[in-house]
Design an enzyme around this catalytic site. Sequence first.
Site, PDB file in Angstrom:
ATOM      1  N   ASP A   2     103.867 -37.491  55.906  1.00 27.01           N
ATOM      2  CA  ASP A   2     104.220 -36.198  55.342  1.00 27.01           C
ATOM      3  C   ASP A   2     105.009 -35.419  56.391  1.00 27.01           C
ATOM      4  O   ASP A   2     104.857 -35.624  57.592  1.00 27.01           O
ATOM      5  CB  ASP A   2     102.949 -35.449  54.938  1.00 27.01           C
ATOM      6  CG  ASP A   2     103.209 -34.283  54.007  1.00 27.01           C
ATOM      7  OD1 ASP A   2     104.385 -34.029  53.665  1.00 27.01           O
ATOM      8  OD2 ASP A   2     102.250 -33.615  53.615  1.00 27.01           O
ATOM      9  N   ASP A 175      99.561 -39.940  46.903  1.00 27.52           N
ATOM     10  CA  ASP A 175      98.680 -39.763  48.051  1.00 27.52           C
ATOM     11  C   ASP A 175      97.729 -38.638  47.699  1.00 27.52           C
ATOM     12  O   ASP A 175      98.060 -37.757  46.917  1.00 27.52           O
ATOM     13  CB  ASP A 175      99.449 -39.434  49.335  1.00 27.52           C
ATOM     14  CG  ASP A 175      99.908 -37.990  49.380  1.00 27.52           C
ATOM     15  OD1 ASP A 175      99.383 -37.236  50.226  1.00 27.52           O
ATOM     16  OD2 ASP A 175     100.772 -37.611  48.576  1.00 27.52           O
TER      17      ASP A 175
END
Length: 186
Positions: A2, A175
Amino acid sequence: TDSGGFQVFSLSSLRVLSEKGVEFKSHLDGAKCFLSPEVSMQIQMDLGADIIMAFDECLQYPATEDQIRKSMDLTYRWLLRSKAAMTRPESLLFGIIQGGLDLNLRKQSLEQITSVDLPGYALGGLSVGEPIDIMHNLVENVAPLMPAHKPRYLMGVGTPLDLITAVNAGIDMFDCVAPTRLGRHG
């Protein structure tokens, strides 16, 4: 990996956001930290990530139309800077579609983000407190508009019902902290 956009969002009371990036205080010792698209890309490349997320701004729910538009435009400009900062060709950069819970703004963000040719695209800015039926409706209406020949990723969403809804809409990747959080709490 991320980009840090969601993590910065979670520090909303401790951050100062600008065109350059985000200044925030460490939750550990209060030290000043700065994260920009370029710094985010360098960290992710240093980690050797296969898929790297462009730096974006994630808004809290609810947000006004003006806040959403400003955030979308900033996310787009940060995507361009993120792409320019890429120096590791084996890392695949994904752009993040924002736009709050407004379907028309999501479509505008999708047009902005997909105007940049990337290996994949993500839907971000969900699971930030909005009602689940609104989130599912948005995914069902936006995911089919994402380029079908590239991976479509839904960020931060992952209950079993969310997964079924998203897969049916054309999402390929997910996710979510739910599995580790549930495991951590038994």
